[in-house]
Design a protein around this motif. Structure first.
Motif, PDB file in Angstrom:
ATOM      1  N   ARG A  83       0.125   7.529 -14.463  1.00 41.74           N
ATOM      2  CA  ARG A  83      -1.269   7.081 -14.587  1.00 41.74           C
ATOM      3  C   ARG A  83      -1.436   5.628 -14.142  1.00 41.74           C
ATOM      4  O   ARG A  83      -2.424   4.981 -14.473  1.00 41.74           O
ATOM      5  N   SER A  84      -0.477   5.134 -13.400  1.00 45.80           N
ATOM      6  CA  SER A  84      -0.519   3.774 -12.874  1.00 45.80           C
ATOM      7  C   SER A  84      -0.482   3.836 -11.350  1.00 45.80           C
ATOM      8  O   SER A  84      -0.290   4.895 -10.764  1.00 45.80           O
ATOM      9  N   SER A  85      -0.667   2.691 -10.708  1.00 41.77           N
ATOM     10  CA  SER A  85      -0.707   2.654  -9.250  1.00 41.77           C
ATOM     11  C   SER A  85       0.022   1.409  -8.753  1.00 41.77           C
ATOM     12  O   SER A  85       0.290   0.482  -9.527  1.00 41.77           O
ATOM     13  N   MET A  86       0.332   1.397  -7.458  1.00 39.17           N
ATOM     14  CA  MET A  86       1.063   0.270  -6.886  1.00 39.17           C
ATOM     15  C   MET A  86       0.765   0.209  -5.389  1.00 39.17           C
ATOM     16  O   MET A  86       0.866   1.223  -4.695  1.00 39.17           O
ATOM     17  N   PHE A  87       0.383  -0.969  -4.906  1.00 36.92           N
ATOM     18  CA  PHE A  87       0.062  -1.088  -3.484  1.00 36.92           C
ATOM     19  C   PHE A  87       0.151  -2.547  -3.037  1.00 36.92           C
ATOM     20  O   PHE A  87       0.066  -3.474  -3.845  1.00 36.92           O
ATOM     21  N   LEU A  88       0.330  -2.736  -1.720  1.00 34.43           N
ATOM     22  CA  LEU A  88       0.431  -4.066  -1.124  1.00 34.43           C
ATOM     23  C   LEU A  88      -0.934  -4.505  -0.600  1.00 34.43           C
ATOM     24  O   LEU A  88      -1.725  -3.683  -0.125  1.00 34.43           O
ATOM     25  N   THR A  89      -1.173  -5.810  -0.664  1.00 34.51           N
ATOM     26  CA  THR A  89      -2.492  -6.318  -0.298  1.00 34.51           C
ATOM     27  C   THR A  89      -2.405  -7.655   0.437  1.00 34.51           C
ATOM     28  O   THR A  89      -1.376  -8.325   0.431  1.00 34.51           O
TER      29      THR A  89
ATOM     30  N   VAL B  80     -12.331 -13.672  -4.888  1.00 34.43           N
ATOM     31  CA  VAL B  80     -11.341 -13.292  -3.881  1.00 34.43           C
ATOM     32  C   VAL B  80     -11.426 -11.792  -3.628  1.00 34.43           C
ATOM     33  O   VAL B  80     -11.498 -10.996  -4.572  1.00 34.43           O
ATOM     34  N   GLN B  81     -11.435 -11.418  -2.358  1.00 29.83           N
ATOM     35  CA  GLN B  81     -11.306 -10.013  -1.985  1.00 29.83           C
ATOM     36  C   GLN B  81      -9.844  -9.740  -1.664  1.00 29.83           C
ATOM     37  O   GLN B  81      -9.233 -10.462  -0.873  1.00 29.83           O
ATOM     38  N   VAL B  82      -9.306  -8.703  -2.259  1.00 28.29           N
ATOM     39  CA  VAL B  82      -7.910  -8.325  -2.057  1.00 28.29           C
ATOM     40  C   VAL B  82      -7.908  -6.985  -1.326  1.00 28.29           C
ATOM     41  O   VAL B  82      -8.303  -5.968  -1.894  1.00 28.29           O
ATOM     42  N   HIS B  83      -7.501  -6.998  -0.060  1.00 26.40           N
ATOM     43  CA  HIS B  83      -7.586  -5.808   0.784  1.00 26.40           C
ATOM     44  C   HIS B  83      -6.239  -5.095   0.858  1.00 26.40           C
ATOM     45  O   HIS B  83      -5.221  -5.708   1.214  1.00 26.40           O
ATOM     46  N   THR B  84      -6.247  -3.816   0.558  1.00 19.98           N
ATOM     47  CA  THR B  84      -5.031  -3.010   0.659  1.00 19.98           C
ATOM     48  C   THR B  84      -4.591  -2.919   2.120  1.00 19.98           C
ATOM     49  O   THR B  84      -5.414  -2.743   3.021  1.00 19.98           O
ATOM     50  N   THR B  85      -3.305  -3.055   2.340  1.00 18.42           N
ATOM     51  CA  THR B  85      -2.766  -3.037   3.701  1.00 18.42           C
ATOM     52  C   THR B  85      -2.566  -1.601   4.190  1.00 18.42           C
ATOM     53  O   THR B  85      -2.734  -0.636   3.435  1.00 18.42           O
ATOM     54  N   ASP B  86      -2.161  -1.480   5.447  1.00 21.43           N
ATOM     55  CA  ASP B  86      -1.901  -0.163   6.040  1.00 21.43           C
ATOM     56  C   ASP B  86      -0.442   0.260   5.893  1.00 21.43           C
ATOM     57  O   ASP B  86       0.012   1.188   6.566  1.00 21.43           O
ATOM     58  N   ASP B  87       0.299  -0.403   5.018  1.00 18.09           N
ATOM     59  CA  ASP B  87       1.702  -0.039   4.805  1.00 18.09           C
ATOM     60  C   ASP B  87       1.821   1.377   4.233  1.00 18.09           C
ATOM     61  O   ASP B  87       0.862   1.933   3.693  1.00 18.09           O
ATOM     62  N   ASP B  88       3.013   1.934   4.347  1.00 21.34           N
ATOM     63  CA  ASP B  88       3.310   3.221   3.722  1.00 21.34           C
ATOM     64  C   ASP B  88       3.584   2.968   2.241  1.00 21.34           C
ATOM     65  O   ASP B  88       4.710   2.683   1.840  1.00 21.34           O
ATOM     66  N   HIS B  89       2.536   3.079   1.430  1.00 20.38           N
ATOM     67  CA  HIS B  89       2.661   2.746   0.015  1.00 20.38           C
ATOM     68  C   HIS B  89       3.424   3.802  -0.779  1.00 20.38           C
ATOM     69  O   HIS B  89       3.802   3.558  -1.928  1.00 20.38           O
ATOM     70  N   SER B  90       3.650   4.951  -0.184  1.00 18.51           N
ATOM     71  CA  SER B  90       4.371   6.007  -0.902  1.00 18.51           C
ATOM     72  C   SER B  90       5.814   5.612  -1.188  1.00 18.51           C
ATOM     73  O   SER B  90       6.468   6.199  -2.054  1.00 18.51           O
ATOM     74  N   ARG B  91       6.313   4.609  -0.482  1.00 22.74           N
ATOM     75  CA  ARG B  91       7.697   4.180  -0.679  1.00 22.74           C
ATOM     76  C   ARG B  91       7.839   3.164  -1.815  1.00 22.74           C
ATOM     77  O   ARG B  91       8.947   2.914  -2.294  1.00 22.74           O
ATOM     78  N   LEU B  92       6.731   2.584  -2.247  1.00 22.14           N
ATOM     79  CA  LEU B  92       6.802   1.513  -3.242  1.00 22.14           C
ATOM     80  C   LEU B  92       7.293   1.957  -4.620  1.00 22.14           C
ATOM     81  O   LEU B  92       8.098   1.256  -5.240  1.00 22.14           O
ATOM     82  N   PRO B  93       6.820   3.087  -5.147  1.00 23.25           N
ATOM     83  CA  PRO B  93       7.210   3.437  -6.522  1.00 23.25           C
ATOM     84  C   PRO B  93       8.705   3.624  -6.721  1.00 23.25           C
ATOM     85  O   PRO B  93       9.228   3.362  -7.812  1.00 23.25           O
ATOM     86  N   GLY B  94       9.416   4.109  -5.701  1.00 22.74           N
ATOM     87  CA  GLY B  94      10.856   4.310  -5.851  1.00 22.74           C
ATOM     88  C   GLY B  94      11.167   5.252  -6.995  1.00 22.74           C
ATOM     89  O   GLY B  94      10.612   6.345  -7.105  1.00 22.74           O
ATOM     90  N   ARG B  95      12.034   4.810  -7.894  1.00 21.70           N
ATOM     91  CA  ARG B  95      12.466   5.671  -8.999  1.00 21.70           C
ATOM     92  C   ARG B  95      11.374   5.893 -10.042  1.00 21.70           C
ATOM     93  O   ARG B  95      11.562   6.674 -10.979  1.00 21.70           O
ATOM     94  N   ARG B  96      10.230   5.237  -9.892  1.00 23.04           N
ATOM     95  CA  ARG B  96       9.122   5.458 -10.828  1.00 23.04           C
ATOM     96  C   ARG B  96       8.484   6.831 -10.627  1.00 23.04           C
ATOM     97  O   ARG B  96       7.728   7.293 -11.473  1.00 23.04           O
TER      98      ARG B  96
ATOM     99  N   VAL C 187       2.715 -11.102   1.154  1.00 27.03           N
ATOM    100  CA  VAL C 187       1.908  -9.992   0.653  1.00 27.03           C
ATOM    101  C   VAL C 187       1.826 -10.119  -0.868  1.00 27.03           C
ATOM    102  O   VAL C 187       2.680 -10.743  -1.500  1.00 27.03           O
ATOM    103  N   LYS C 188       0.782  -9.526  -1.407  1.00 24.29           N
ATOM    104  CA  LYS C 188       0.598  -9.511  -2.853  1.00 24.29           C
ATOM    105  C   LYS C 188       0.714  -8.067  -3.332  1.00 24.29           C
ATOM    106  O   LYS C 188      -0.048  -7.201  -2.895  1.00 24.29           O
ATOM    107  N   LEU C 189       1.696  -7.813  -4.185  1.00 27.64           N
ATOM    108  CA  LEU C 189       1.874  -6.487  -4.770  1.00 27.64           C
ATOM    109  C   LEU C 189       0.947  -6.348  -5.967  1.00 27.64           C
ATOM    110  O   LEU C 189       0.976  -7.175  -6.881  1.00 27.64           O
ATOM    111  N   TYR C 190       0.116  -5.315  -5.944  1.00 28.31           N
ATOM    112  CA  TYR C 190      -0.794  -5.031  -7.051  1.00 28.31           C
ATOM    113  C   TYR C 190      -0.259  -3.838  -7.835  1.00 28.31           C
ATOM    114  O   TYR C 190       0.066  -2.808  -7.252  1.00 28.31           O
TER     115      TYR C 190
END
Length: 257
Positions: free
Chosen positions: A242-248, A44-60, A137-140
């Protein structure tokens, strides 16, 4: 079942769209054509979306920048993978694939590891896929653990403490499916990264969560409370910086199951 996770960063002279197009149209066909030779059960290829991923971490807080995509490969077992990929034909195919990867992947800034899945919220049949045309969407969430913990301690906490926290509030969080995918097989992981010249430290593993966009836009009080509880428990074992978070979105290329 053995699984490979390969976090991909594109070559610097390519846009994300161009990289993903080549990966899907050219490289995907190449892998599919050789999948039997490699003993691949699913790819499976999991492609990162064009969403504004900077909003995902929140309080992290600040996290690593999103990757451009993830290649996911499954084999029936470790033995099946080793037998297929270390055969004469398997080594030839790996060389062909690696040469093609150099057309679109910055291999030094990408990283792979072998792992095993620990399903947490897992409706059956396991056919939830965040396809391009669906609202899913799949959150990675590739994560690294706090330095105060060993790999074994962090994975144990993740599996036995954090898993139940998320399961208890899955409905209120809008979670359709949630899996923990834990890094394992250190010798195989070291070998694949060495073969591709990776300069990136493999992650502890990754969490993957399937959600519907329709439930993400207007968070309910239950959503907000669940997010707060998730973050508070994550802080016990995850090094967010040292972790990451993005929608795919997912593209199933091979499925021999």
């Amino acid at each position: 079942m053995l699984r490979l996770t390969f976090l991909i960063r594109r070559k610097r002279d390519l846009s994300r769209a161009d990289m993903q197009r080549y990966w899907l149209d050219k490289h995907g066909s190449l892998v599919a054509g050789h999948s039997r030779s490699l003993g691949v059960l699913r790819y499976v290829q999991v492609h990162t979306t064009d969403d504004d991923h900077s909003r995902l971490p929140g309080r992290r807080g600040e996290m690593e920048e999103p990757y451009d995509g993830v290649a996911e490969v499954w084999w029936e077992s470790k033995d099946a993978m080793v037998e297929a990929t270390r055969s004469k034909e398997g080594r030839q195919v790996d060389r062909i694939l690696r040469e093609d990867e150099e057309h679109f992947i910055d291999l030094t800034r990408s990283v792979a590891w072998f792992n095993y899945e620990y399903p947490q919220v897992n409706p059956t049949p396991e056919n939830i896929v965040a396809t391009e045309r669906s609202s899913l969407v799949k959150l990675y969430f590739p994560l690294r653990h706090l330095e105060s913990l060993s790999v074994e301690e962090a994975q144990w906490y993740w599996r036995t403490h954090h898993g139940p926290v998320i399961r208890r509030q899955a409905h209120g969080s809008g979670i359709l499916r949630y899996q923990q995918v834990h890094r394992d097989e250190p010798e195989l992981t070291a070998a694949i990264n060495s073969s591709r010249g990776s300069e990136i430290e493999p992650y502890l593993g990754h969490a993957e969560v399937w959600m519907d966009r329709n439930s993400m836009g207007n968070p309910t009080p239950e959503n907000k409370a669940a997010s707060r509880r998730a973050y508070e428990d994550e802080a016990n074992f995850i090094d967010f910086e040292r972790s990451s978070m993005f929608l795919t979105k997912e593209h199933v290329i091979v499925d021999h199951r």
